[in-house]
Design a protein around this motif. Structure first.
Motif, PDB file in Angstrom:
ATOM      1  N   ILE A 199       0.827  -1.218   0.000  1.00  0.00           N
ATOM      2  CA  ILE A 199       0.000   0.000   0.000  1.00  0.00           C
ATOM      3  C   ILE A 199       0.864   1.271   0.000  1.00  0.00           C
ATOM      4  O   ILE A 199       0.546   2.242  -0.695  1.00  0.00           O
ATOM      5  N   GLU A 200       1.969   1.260   0.714  1.00  0.00           N
ATOM      6  CA  GLU A 200       2.804   2.472   0.727  1.00  0.00           C
ATOM      7  C   GLU A 200       3.383   2.768  -0.651  1.00  0.00           C
ATOM      8  O   GLU A 200       3.586   3.930  -1.012  1.00  0.00           O
ATOM      9  N   ARG A 248       0.654   4.341  -2.642  1.00  0.00           N
ATOM     10  CA  ARG A 248       0.476   5.747  -2.228  1.00  0.00           C
ATOM     11  C   ARG A 248       1.565   6.632  -2.796  1.00  0.00           C
ATOM     12  O   ARG A 248       1.315   7.742  -3.271  1.00  0.00           O
ATOM     13  N   GLN A 289      -7.595  -1.866  -0.170  1.00  0.00           N
ATOM     14  CA  GLN A 289      -7.186  -0.702   0.609  1.00  0.00           C
ATOM     15  C   GLN A 289      -6.944   0.511  -0.296  1.00  0.00           C
ATOM     16  O   GLN A 289      -7.387   1.621  -0.018  1.00  0.00           O
ATOM     17  N   ALA A 290      -6.246   0.272  -1.398  1.00  0.00           N
ATOM     18  CA  ALA A 290      -5.939   1.364  -2.329  1.00  0.00           C
ATOM     19  C   ALA A 290      -7.231   1.965  -2.886  1.00  0.00           C
ATOM     20  O   ALA A 290      -7.360   3.192  -2.993  1.00  0.00           O
ATOM     21  N   ALA A 317     -10.121   1.915  -1.459  1.00  0.00           N
ATOM     22  CA  ALA A 317     -10.804   2.631  -0.370  1.00  0.00           C
ATOM     23  C   ALA A 317     -10.228   4.038  -0.212  1.00  0.00           C
ATOM     24  O   ALA A 317     -10.928   4.971   0.171  1.00  0.00           O
ATOM     25  N   GLU A 318      -8.960   4.180  -0.553  1.00  0.00           N
ATOM     26  CA  GLU A 318      -8.319   5.500  -0.448  1.00  0.00           C
ATOM     27  C   GLU A 318      -8.438   6.299  -1.747  1.00  0.00           C
ATOM     28  O   GLU A 318      -7.916   7.417  -1.845  1.00  0.00           O
ATOM     29  N   LEU A 361      -7.038   5.642  -4.592  1.00  0.00           N
ATOM     30  CA  LEU A 361      -5.799   5.688  -5.373  1.00  0.00           C
ATOM     31  C   LEU A 361      -6.022   5.221  -6.813  1.00  0.00           C
ATOM     32  O   LEU A 361      -5.414   5.747  -7.751  1.00  0.00           O
TER      33      LEU A 361
END
Ligand code: SF4
Lengths: 475, 215
Positions: A358-359, A362, A392-393, A395-396, A398
């Motif tokens: 995930i980092e 981002r 997760q990505a 959800a953000e 990205l």
């Protein structure tokens, strides 16, 4: 008596028996399996009429062959166009089902690249011995574990015996002191290390990464660095357990809970090298001097800072090295003393077990946000390392940032890292890639790979050539 | 496993350092679920002028005339002479499988990558580490003399040159033992099944969280 290194401790904890001939039987706590290196091992077991020793130590997931477009993935295994790939993924399913092995199947939310799935699920934990029939198994060492890549015969051996026959490696400490500059990432750190010690520098060693830079590094960054220990020749890379490790592991699906957690933590706290531990070799780098890196050649040690120029073979005295540089320049279609910033790229690949967490997503998204892929760049694909990273990505938001910038957002898998599926380079194309190997033909026949960090890959996709991401303003 | 005791054979070169396993057997051939069939695609990208694929028959593919192992004089080579860090990169055991099927029984280099080195022993191929200057010498002699053959004697741990000169090499005791006898390593390990079980029982008490995975 000198103290023990982290590797000494992990080794001692797992020796079942020391043999007179110098080898030892080492107990393996976790065995991770993918579709490419396991079929022959399962076949071997069947032929010898053997059963796995401990099925509950094994977890499997297909990653190398799985397609990454949504359309293909929608129908699971049936959606794999290549018949041989399809058979391989199906064979993994069949073997796991027959033996009762836990598998995250092709469209399971938990599926992904083995080395991403292990740590994120808690299947891989501090203090463990971990093996997988894949050289980048070194990744998991970031958790303070002894994690090594093995061949297929050894996969069969571990399945049948829960042990590996091994000889203890030597200890190497790679210490990076100081603080990294802004825009300099763990990927740049590990590329700089490989540039310094070479692709055979770590052969025969277990490398521990230490020093201020690693103490300050996130767990995902440590995973990136340990991932490429094998590119420095070391089968195992590792980082001591600290608060960062424990915070990362806590609450992972398969991490111990409650009392077991407390018991585990009490043991894990000792997983660091003693202050008087002796290393056979110590390499020191100054973190402040590391710049964003770009590989120019066909071996990960052929790497330079972004403002560097490609070497001139005429300046190399060693004949074997000189021939290597000449061959690499020819394969890569580069001229001696060409500036790295002048290398134009055709494709961008953001993904692989090195940089698909995930980092990484981002970091790449931060660079492309509000910008557009250069029209000269044919394709830029972003491939999350697992279903959970993807979730997760998304959800953000990205994925939307990438798509708005002209980048493609894909389904999880190894993808263009080794081009076993449909994602690959064409002959002669240059790729800014966040993967770990720039070998000839690795990303496709005649393909030219340049290894970079996610931020640098994203920046190259925007500029159309390599560019110092630190000069792009707000990132 | 096939045993290795002594072997005499023609020497063939891959005269470059850092030959990675992607180069020894490219990824498209790893889709096979078998252990065999890789020989014709060993060094595929160096050996042929076109791109190989598992679906494509290899007969009739254009051979690269520049690739030394395609030279008439190296046909039938069974000892590979190469440079440092041979077999680096991917752990794929398909690499030794391909080399074995090609006909190589021994590989001589100044150094090997760890995983590949290990994989060779599991497949009855002997990787031999000799000092840089000696490898250099062997290259020179091989180039100078067509039909250059060496004898590898694992028991005595020597490579014998045509002149009769014997070059000593190191090999781990346990690896030598397994290779000489062609032992099934799993069978050997399972003789220690009691010790493995005892270790497991002890660990279950001290680290129970390791034993309830997926529960
Ligand atoms: S992402 Fe690349 S390096 Fe990592 S496991 Fe997959 S193929 Fe191997």
């Amino acid at each position: 008596m000198a103290g023990k290194t982290l590797y000494d401790k992990l080794w001692d904890l797992h020796v079942v028996s020391q043999r007179d001939d110098g080898s030892a039987l080492v107990y393996i706590d976790r065995h991770i399996i993918h579709e490419v290196t396991s079929p022959q091992a399962f076949e071997g077991l069947r032929l010898a009429k053997r059963k796995p020793w401990r099925v509950d130590s094994v977890v499997a997931t297909p990653d190398h062959n799985v397609p990454t477009t949504r359309a293909e993935r929608a129908s699971g295994i049936a959606g794999i166009a290549d018949p041989t790939s399809k058979i391989q993924v199906q064979t993994l399913d069949d073997n796991c089902e027959a033996l009762g092995i836990l598998e995250f199947k092709i469209n399971d939310q938990r599926q992904g690249i083995v080395h991403v799935v292990g740590p994120e699920s808690g299947a891989c934990l501090p203090g463990m011995t971990i093996v997988c029939g894949d050289s980048h198994t070194s990744t998991n060492g970031a958790l303070g574990a002894l994690s090594i890549g093995i061949g297929t015969s050894e996969v069969e051996h571990v399945l049948a015996t829960q042990c590996l026959v091994a000889k203890k490696m030597k200890n190497m400490l790679v210490r990076v002191d100081g603080e990294l500059g802004l825009g300099v990432t763990p990927k740049d750190v590990v590329l700089a290390i490989i540039g310094k010690i070479g692709t055979a520098g770590g052969t025969g060693y277990a490398i521990e990464f230490g020093g201020d830079v690693f103490k300050a590094m996130t767990m995902e960054g440590r995973l990136t660095v340990c991932n490429m220990a094998i590119e420095a020749g070391a089968r195992a890379g590792m980082v001591a357990v600290d608060a960062t490790t424990l915070n990362y592991v806590k609450n992972k699906t398969f991490a111990p809970k409650g009392e077991a957690w407390d018991m585990a933590v009490a043991q894990w706290r000792h997983l660091h090298s003693d202050s008087d531990a002796k290393f056979d070799e110590v390499v020191v780098l100054n973190g402040a001097l590391i710049e964003p890196q770009v590989s120019w050649g066909t071996s990960p040690e052929m790497v330079l800072p972004i403002h560097g120029v490609v070497p001139n073979p005429a300046n190399e005295a060693d004949e074997v090295k000189k021939a290597g540089i000449e061959r690499a320049l020819k394969y890569m279609g580069l001229k001696a003393e060409q500036a790295i910033c002048d290398i134009r790229i055709d494709r961008v690949f953001i993904g692989s077990c090195t940089n698909s967490r995930i980092e990484d997503m981002r970091a790449a998204a931060a660079v492309v946000k509000g910008r557009q892929k250069a029209t000269s760049v044919k394709e830029a694909i972003v491939v999350p390392g697992s279903g959970l990273v993807k979730q997760q990505a998304e959800a953000e938001g990205l994925d939307k940032i990438f798509v708005a910038a002209g980048f493609e957002w894909r389904e999880p898998g190894c993808s263009m890292c080794l081009a076993m599926n449909a994602d690959r380079l064409n002959d002669g194309e240059h790729c800014a890639s966040t993967s770990n190997r720039n070998f000839e033909g690795r990303q496709g026949y005649g393909g030219r790979t340049h290894l970079v960090s996610p931020a640098m890959a994203a920046a190259a996709g925007i500029a159309g050539h390599f560019i110092d991401v630190r000069t792009m303003g707000e990132v | 496993m096939r045993a290795f005791t002594q072997h005499t054979g023609l020497v063939g070169p891959i005269d470059r350092a850092n030959v990675d396993t992607d180069l020894i057997i490219p990824k498209q051939f790893l889709k096979s679920i078998k252990r065999s069939g890789f020989g014709p695609n060993a060094f595929d990208e160096l050996r042929y002028l076109d791109e190989g694929s598992p679906e494509k028959p290899n007969d009739g593919r254009p051979l690269n005339p520049q690739f030394p192992l395609n030279f008439e004089r190296y046909q039938g080579a069974s000892i590979l002479l190469t440079r440092k860090n041979f077999g680096c990169g991917s752990s794929r055991e398909h690499a030794p499988w391909a080399l074995d099927e090609y006909g190589f029984r021994a590989i001589i280099a100044p150094s090997f990558a760890d995983i590949f080195f290990n994989n060779c022993f599991k497949n009855g191929i002997l990787p031999i580490v000799l000092p840089d200057d000696i490898v250099e010498q062997l290259f020179a002699e091989m180039y100078a003399q067509e039909g250059y053959r060496l004898t590898v004697d694992l028991e005595r741990q020597v490579v014998v040159k045509p002149s009769g000169e014997a070059l000593a090499f190191e090999v781990d005791e346990f690896r030598k033992h397994c290779l000489l006898n062609g032992f099934d390593e799993i069978g050997v390990t399972l003789r220690d099944a009691d010790k493995i079980t005892a270790y497991e029982q002890a660990r279950k008490k001290t680290a129970p969280w390791l034993f309830n995975f997926g529960a």
